[in-house]
Design a protein around this motif. Structure first.
Motif, short mmCIF file in Angstrom:
data_model
loop_
_atom_site.label_atom_id
_atom_site.label_comp_id
_atom_site.label_asym_id
_atom_site.label_seq_id
_atom_site.Cartn_x
_atom_site.Cartn_y
_atom_site.Cartn_z
N PHE A 198 -78.99 -5.45 -43.17
CA PHE A 198 -79.58 -5.00 -41.90
C PHE A 198 -80.91 -5.70 -41.62
O PHE A 198 -81.24 -5.98 -40.47
N ALA A 199 -81.67 -6.02 -42.66
CA ALA A 199 -82.92 -6.76 -42.46
C ALA A 199 -82.62 -8.17 -41.95
O ALA A 199 -83.28 -8.67 -41.02
N LEU A 200 -81.61 -8.83 -42.53
CA LEU A 200 -81.22 -10.15 -42.06
C LEU A 200 -80.72 -10.10 -40.62
O LEU A 200 -81.03 -10.97 -39.80
N LEU A 201 -79.96 -9.06 -40.31
CA LEU A 201 -79.43 -8.91 -38.94
C LEU A 201 -80.56 -8.64 -37.95
O LEU A 201 -80.56 -9.17 -36.84
N ALA A 202 -81.54 -7.84 -38.35
CA ALA A 202 -82.69 -7.57 -37.47
C ALA A 202 -83.49 -8.85 -37.24
O ALA A 202 -83.88 -9.15 -36.10
N LEU A 203 -83.70 -9.60 -38.30
CA LEU A 203 -84.43 -10.86 -38.18
C LEU A 203 -83.69 -11.84 -37.26
O LEU A 203 -84.30 -12.45 -36.37
N GLN A 204 -82.39 -11.96 -37.46
CA GLN A 204 -81.61 -12.85 -36.60
C GLN A 204 -81.54 -12.32 -35.18
O GLN A 204 -81.55 -13.11 -34.23
N GLY A 205 -81.48 -10.99 -35.02
CA GLY A 205 -81.50 -10.41 -33.68
C GLY A 205 -82.78 -10.76 -32.93
O GLY A 205 -82.75 -11.12 -31.76
N LEU A 206 -83.92 -10.67 -33.62
CA LEU A 206 -85.19 -11.07 -33.00
C LEU A 206 -85.18 -12.55 -32.63
O LEU A 206 -85.67 -12.94 -31.56
N ALA A 207 -84.62 -13.37 -33.51
CA ALA A 207 -84.53 -14.80 -33.23
C ALA A 207 -83.64 -15.07 -32.02
O ALA A 207 -83.98 -15.91 -31.16
N GLU A 208 -82.54 -14.35 -31.92
CA GLU A 208 -81.64 -14.55 -30.78
C GLU A 208 -82.28 -14.09 -29.48
O GLU A 208 -82.09 -14.70 -28.43
N ILE A 209 -83.04 -13.01 -29.53
CA ILE A 209 -83.77 -12.56 -28.34
C ILE A 209 -84.77 -13.65 -27.93
O ILE A 209 -84.86 -14.01 -26.74
N ALA A 210 -85.52 -14.17 -28.88
CA ALA A 210 -86.50 -15.21 -28.58
C ALA A 210 -85.83 -16.47 -28.03
O ALA A 210 -86.35 -17.10 -27.11
N LYS A 211 -84.68 -16.84 -28.58
CA LYS A 211 -83.96 -18.02 -28.08
C LYS A 211 -83.56 -17.84 -26.63
O LYS A 211 -83.68 -18.76 -25.81
N ARG A 212 -83.06 -16.65 -26.31
CA ARG A 212 -82.61 -16.42 -24.94
C ARG A 212 -83.78 -16.35 -23.95
O ARG A 212 -83.68 -16.87 -22.85
N ILE A 213 -84.86 -15.74 -24.37
CA ILE A 213 -86.05 -15.74 -23.51
C ILE A 213 -86.57 -17.17 -23.34
O ILE A 213 -86.93 -17.59 -22.24
N GLY A 214 -86.60 -17.91 -24.44
CA GLY A 214 -87.01 -19.32 -24.37
C GLY A 214 -86.11 -20.13 -23.46
O GLY A 214 -86.58 -21.00 -22.71
N TRP A 215 -84.80 -19.87 -23.48
CA TRP A 215 -83.88 -20.58 -22.61
C TRP A 215 -84.15 -20.24 -21.14
O TRP A 215 -84.14 -21.12 -20.29
N LEU A 216 -84.39 -18.95 -20.88
CA LEU A 216 -84.69 -18.55 -19.50
C LEU A 216 -85.98 -19.18 -18.98
O LEU A 216 -86.10 -19.47 -17.79
N LEU A 217 -86.94 -19.40 -19.88
CA LEU A 217 -88.22 -20.01 -19.51
C LEU A 217 -88.18 -21.54 -19.63
O LEU A 217 -89.22 -22.19 -19.50
N HIS A 218 -87.01 -22.10 -19.91
CA HIS A 218 -86.82 -23.55 -20.06
C HIS A 218 -87.67 -24.13 -21.19
O HIS A 218 -88.16 -25.24 -21.10
N ARG A 219 -87.79 -23.36 -22.27
CA ARG A 219 -88.55 -23.82 -23.43
C ARG A 219 -87.68 -23.98 -24.67
O ARG A 219 -88.18 -24.35 -25.72
N HIS A 220 -86.42 -23.66 -24.53
CA HIS A 220 -85.51 -23.75 -25.68
C HIS A 220 -84.13 -24.14 -25.17
O HIS A 220 -83.63 -23.57 -24.19
N GLU A 221 -83.52 -25.11 -25.83
CA GLU A 221 -82.15 -25.53 -25.50
C GLU A 221 -81.16 -24.63 -26.23
O GLU A 221 -81.34 -24.35 -27.42
N MET A 222 -80.16 -24.21 -25.51
CA MET A 222 -79.16 -23.33 -26.10
C MET A 222 -77.85 -23.53 -25.35
O MET A 222 -77.83 -23.64 -24.12
N ASP A 223 -76.76 -23.58 -26.08
CA ASP A 223 -75.45 -23.72 -25.46
C ASP A 223 -75.00 -22.35 -24.98
O ASP A 223 -74.86 -21.41 -25.78
N THR A 224 -74.77 -22.22 -23.68
CA THR A 224 -74.32 -20.94 -23.13
C THR A 224 -72.82 -20.94 -22.85
O THR A 224 -72.29 -19.96 -22.33
N HIS A 225 -72.16 -22.01 -23.27
CA HIS A 225 -70.70 -22.07 -23.08
C HIS A 225 -70.04 -20.99 -23.92
O HIS A 225 -70.37 -20.79 -25.07
N TYR A 226 -69.11 -20.31 -23.30
CA TYR A 226 -68.37 -19.25 -24.01
C TYR A 226 -66.90 -19.44 -23.72
O TYR A 226 -66.48 -19.59 -22.57
#
Length: 179
Positions: free
Chosen positions: A146-174
């Motif tokens: 659960f600690a690893l999942l929480a840490l990765q969850g925070l990272a995924e939140i930051a990645k998505r916010i960064g993508w919305l602010l055009h500061r992080h590249e992320m593949d949104t293809h699904y």
């Protein structure tokens, strides 16, 4: 590499290492399971310790691999509308799910599992089965996972916010899984 990527890549690297352990735990679990079956039915012998180590390894597979599944965007999602959304829409749905569902549940489970692990560790609790194993290694998988999942969850939140602010590249293809 962006500043955000430099901050988040160690989190991804930590989860890569634990996912590597989870992969080996899958192999070990399969081999032990096959060995148990051969010994049980071929030699008419069984050991509770070998049966218990299987579920210890299964706990490692699930709990150490869950954060990697999230990182690789291979987690289960309710895909009624998600596949039809634009990249921006998908990111907003992901953010909502991560913030409203994943993080509260993961943090609650981490909070609840820490005392459980600590109690089994300090008491030296053993399995009630004859020849059973100590329980704390299996219980450790709960707070660790659960600690690893929480840490990765925070990272995924930051990645998505960064993508919305055009500061992080992320593949949104699904690609919707075959049904």
């Amino acid at each position: 590499m962006s500043a955000l990527s430099r901050i988040l890549s160690p989190i991804d690297a930590v989860n890569d290492r634990f996912a590597w352990l989870a992969q080996w735990a899958v192999l070990a679990c399969c081999l032990i399971s096959a060995g148990n079956a051969l010994v049980r039915y071929g030699l008419d012998y069984s050991s509770n310790a070998w049966l218990e180590i299987q579920w210890y390894l299964f706990a490692a597979c699930v709990m150490l691999g869950a954060s990697q599944v999230l990182r690789l965007n291979e987690h289960v999602r309710v895909d009624v509308f998600y596949g039809r959304l634009s990249g921006r829409g998908k990111v907003f749905v992901d953010l909502f799910g991560l913030i409203a569902f994943l993080m509260p549940v993961v943090l609650l489970m981490l909070w609840l599992s820490l005392p459980l692990f600590w109690r089994t560790y300090t008491s030296g609790e053993m399995s009630g089965n004859a020849g059973g194993l100590i329980r704390w290694p299996a219980m450790l998988m709960l707070p660790l996972g659960f600690a690893l999942l929480a840490l990765q969850g925070l990272a995924e939140i930051a990645k998505r916010i960064g993508w919305l602010l055009h500061r992080h590249e992320m593949d949104t293809h699904y690609e919707r899984p075959l049904q």
